[in-house]
Design a protein around this motif. Structure first.
Motif, PDB file in Angstrom:
ATOM      1  N   GLU A   4     -14.265  23.670   4.110  1.00 61.86           N
ATOM      2  CA  GLU A   4     -13.454  22.640   4.739  1.00 61.86           C
ATOM      3  C   GLU A   4     -13.796  22.660   6.218  1.00 61.86           C
ATOM      4  OE1 GLU A   4      -9.182  22.593   3.209  1.00 61.86           O
ATOM      5  OE2 GLU A   4      -8.927  22.936   5.356  1.00 61.86           O
ATOM      6  N   LEU A   5     -14.243  21.532   6.742  1.00 64.38           N
ATOM      7  CA  LEU A   5     -14.601  21.484   8.159  1.00 64.38           C
ATOM      8  C   LEU A   5     -13.485  20.870   8.973  1.00 64.38           C
ATOM      9  CD1 LEU A   5     -18.291  20.187   7.900  1.00 64.38           C
ATOM     10  CD2 LEU A   5     -17.480  22.551   7.953  1.00 64.38           C
ATOM     11  N   THR A   6     -13.193  21.478  10.106  1.00 63.49           N
ATOM     12  CA  THR A   6     -12.132  20.950  10.975  1.00 63.49           C
ATOM     13  C   THR A   6     -12.737  20.322  12.223  1.00 63.49           C
ATOM     14  OG1 THR A   6     -11.912  23.051  12.105  1.00 63.49           O
ATOM     15  CG2 THR A   6     -10.467  22.684  10.232  1.00 63.49           C
ATOM     16  N   ILE A   7     -13.941  19.919  12.132  1.00 62.50           N
ATOM     17  CA  ILE A   7     -14.658  19.435  13.309  1.00 62.50           C
ATOM     18  C   ILE A   7     -14.326  17.981  13.673  1.00 62.50           C
ATOM     19  CG2 ILE A   7     -16.682  18.608  12.050  1.00 62.50           C
ATOM     20  CD1 ILE A   7     -18.448  19.801  14.199  1.00 62.50           C
ATOM     21  N   ASP A   8     -13.842  17.216  12.708  1.00 59.27           N
ATOM     22  CA  ASP A   8     -13.471  15.819  12.962  1.00 59.27           C
ATOM     23  C   ASP A   8     -11.976  15.765  13.287  1.00 59.27           C
ATOM     24  OD1 ASP A   8     -12.623  13.142  12.731  1.00 59.27           O
ATOM     25  OD2 ASP A   8     -14.113  12.692  11.198  1.00 59.27           O
ATOM     26  N   PRO A   9     -11.632  15.238  14.467  1.00 61.57           N
ATOM     27  CA  PRO A   9     -10.223  15.238  14.860  1.00 61.57           C
ATOM     28  C   PRO A   9      -9.316  14.402  13.956  1.00 61.57           C
ATOM     29  CG  PRO A   9     -11.579  14.057  16.478  1.00 61.57           C
ATOM     30  CD  PRO A   9     -12.508  14.705  15.521  1.00 61.57           C
ATOM     31  N   LYS A  20     -10.001  15.968   7.497  1.00 64.51           N
ATOM     32  CA  LYS A  20     -10.812  17.089   7.045  1.00 64.51           C
ATOM     33  C   LYS A  20     -12.086  16.553   6.411  1.00 64.51           C
ATOM     34  CE  LYS A  20      -6.921  20.140   6.391  1.00 64.51           C
ATOM     35  NZ  LYS A  20      -5.798  20.340   5.450  1.00 64.51           N
ATOM     36  N   GLU A  54     -20.167  24.474  17.090  1.00 62.19           N
ATOM     37  CA  GLU A  54     -20.084  23.019  17.019  1.00 62.19           C
ATOM     38  C   GLU A  54     -20.814  22.424  18.206  1.00 62.19           C
ATOM     39  OE1 GLU A  54     -15.447  22.488  15.624  1.00 62.19           O
ATOM     40  OE2 GLU A  54     -16.077  21.818  17.589  1.00 62.19           O
ATOM     41  N   THR A  95      -9.961  20.777  18.110  1.00 68.47           N
ATOM     42  CA  THR A  95      -9.885  20.388  16.696  1.00 68.47           C
ATOM     43  C   THR A  95     -10.003  21.614  15.800  1.00 68.47           C
ATOM     44  OG1 THR A  95     -12.256  20.040  16.557  1.00 68.47           O
ATOM     45  CG2 THR A  95     -10.929  18.142  17.148  1.00 68.47           C
ATOM     46  N   ILE A  96      -9.691  22.756  16.324  1.00 70.60           N
ATOM     47  CA  ILE A  96      -9.905  24.001  15.598  1.00 70.60           C
ATOM     48  C   ILE A  96      -8.818  24.291  14.564  1.00 70.60           C
ATOM     49  CG2 ILE A  96      -8.689  25.454  17.249  1.00 70.60           C
ATOM     50  CD1 ILE A  96     -10.898  27.497  17.010  1.00 70.60           C
ATOM     51  N   ASP A  97      -7.640  23.699  14.735  1.00 71.74           N
ATOM     52  CA  ASP A  97      -6.542  23.912  13.791  1.00 71.74           C
ATOM     53  C   ASP A  97      -6.562  22.789  12.758  1.00 71.74           C
ATOM     54  OD1 ASP A  97      -4.072  23.897  12.461  1.00 71.74           O
ATOM     55  OD2 ASP A  97      -2.997  24.664  14.194  1.00 71.74           O
ATOM     56  N   PRO A  98      -6.692  23.144  11.479  1.00 70.29           N
ATOM     57  CA  PRO A  98      -6.812  22.108  10.452  1.00 70.29           C
ATOM     58  C   PRO A  98      -5.578  21.208  10.323  1.00 70.29           C
ATOM     59  CG  PRO A  98      -6.736  24.303   9.454  1.00 70.29           C
ATOM     60  CD  PRO A  98      -6.848  24.491  10.921  1.00 70.29           C
ATOM     61  N   ASP A  99      -4.459  21.618  10.840  1.00 69.27           N
ATOM     62  CA  ASP A  99      -3.236  20.852  10.619  1.00 69.27           C
ATOM     63  C   ASP A  99      -2.824  19.903  11.743  1.00 69.27           C
ATOM     64  OD1 ASP A  99      -2.903  21.934   8.128  1.00 69.27           O
ATOM     65  OD2 ASP A  99      -1.752  23.631   8.881  1.00 69.27           O
ATOM     66  N   LYS A 137      -3.691  18.603  16.173  1.00 70.45           N
ATOM     67  CA  LYS A 137      -4.476  18.775  17.385  1.00 70.45           C
ATOM     68  C   LYS A 137      -3.775  19.758  18.303  1.00 70.45           C
ATOM     69  CE  LYS A 137      -6.486  14.191  17.133  1.00 70.45           C
ATOM     70  NZ  LYS A 137      -6.089  12.796  17.323  1.00 70.45           N
ATOM     71  N   LEU A 166      -6.586  33.028  11.137  1.00 68.25           N
ATOM     72  CA  LEU A 166      -6.461  32.280   9.887  1.00 68.25           C
ATOM     73  C   LEU A 166      -5.062  32.378   9.304  1.00 68.25           C
ATOM     74  CD1 LEU A 166      -9.855  33.352   8.299  1.00 68.25           C
ATOM     75  CD2 LEU A 166      -9.280  31.098   9.211  1.00 68.25           C
TER      76      LEU A 166
END
Lengths: 142, 142
Positions: A72-77, A80, A127, B74-78, B80, B95
């Motif tokens: 799962e990539l979190t690179i796109d604001p 996912k 990134e 954008t490091i936190d998946p949930d 900003k 994590l």
DNA sequence: ATAATACTTTACAATAATTCCAACTTATGC
DNA sequence: GCATAAGTTGGAATTATTGTAAAGTATTAT
């Protein structure tokens, strides 16, 4: 109905029920280098698999991620993105069009002492951000 | 009403109306090393600034980000997260508890040829993932 | 093969983060 | 001080994602 290319359980403790929906999703993901979002996966898979539900896509993505078969990539604001390539590698994302490309070069990033001393580091991800070739060209033209 | 610690416009072309709401938000952010989310910012600032609205928080964060005075992580998946430290540096995220810590060590990451050749790279960010000291300890105990 | 069961799928409701909107308010330049 | 461009507000709207309960189906043991 898609054909099974790779077994859905690649390693011990990874057994999953082999449903046609999952196979369709897995089939779409297999070898996919586009880092699709859940919506893109849903759109594509539901074209061939009529009754596919969004929840199934999310369920499957979560299951695959949990079993280490998907990243799962979190690179796109905004959302996912999913990467079926779970080997360690890095990414570039275009700030304009949000295209993500793999960076397979081996980058040696030493873990800094300040972190290594008291944290447990399990992953290192680089990134790169900027403009992809086509957005770079487009910008130049104006 | 909060006091102004730094001018809201630090560089040319960065002029912003100096409203008390913005000053409150800016004041909260100034020197903050916790990488707060919009909600945390709202919760904290609205304590002292009663009528603060969520939209104002988002507006302000977007404006500051656009002017390069704030960095959106954008490091936190949930959600900003926002970092008022705009100098180039990297991050570690736990994590377990999602705590983010700065990595100020200078990491030399060469931009790979495959990317440098046809892309325009404007940023390089290293994300370390793992367990922070307290989550690491907690895990060990069970 | 079949039945029992445990896991999946489905449609839809529910959350959660973020953005949009339109009316109102205010900081700023003259 | 005044005009006005820019900012604020609350609430509705949007978008991504998760939860739910009923119905369906792959798997396992028979």
């Amino acid at each position: 109905m898609p054909t099974l290319k790779k077994p859905l359980q690649a390693a011990p403790g990874r057994k999953m029920k082999r449903t046609p929906q999952r196979l369709a999703i897995f089939d779409y993901l297999d070898g996919n280098k586009k880092h699709p979002s859940a919506e893109e996966i849903y759109r594509s898979v539901s074209r061939t698999y009529q009754s596919m539900s969004f929840a199934t896509v999310y369920n499957t993505l979560k299951a695959l991620t949990g079993k280490g078969m998907l990243r799962e990539l979190t690179i796109d604001p905004d959302r996912k993105r999913y990467d079926p390539d779970t080997s360690p590698h890095h990414h570039f994302i275009c700030l304009q069009c949000r295209k993500i490309v793999d960076v397979h070069s081996i980058l040696t990033v030493e873990t800094p002492r300040e972190i290594a001393r008291d944290h447990l580091v399990v992953g290192t991800h680089v990134e790169f951000t900027g403009l992809c070739p086509s957005c770079k060209k487009r910008k130049k033209m104006q």
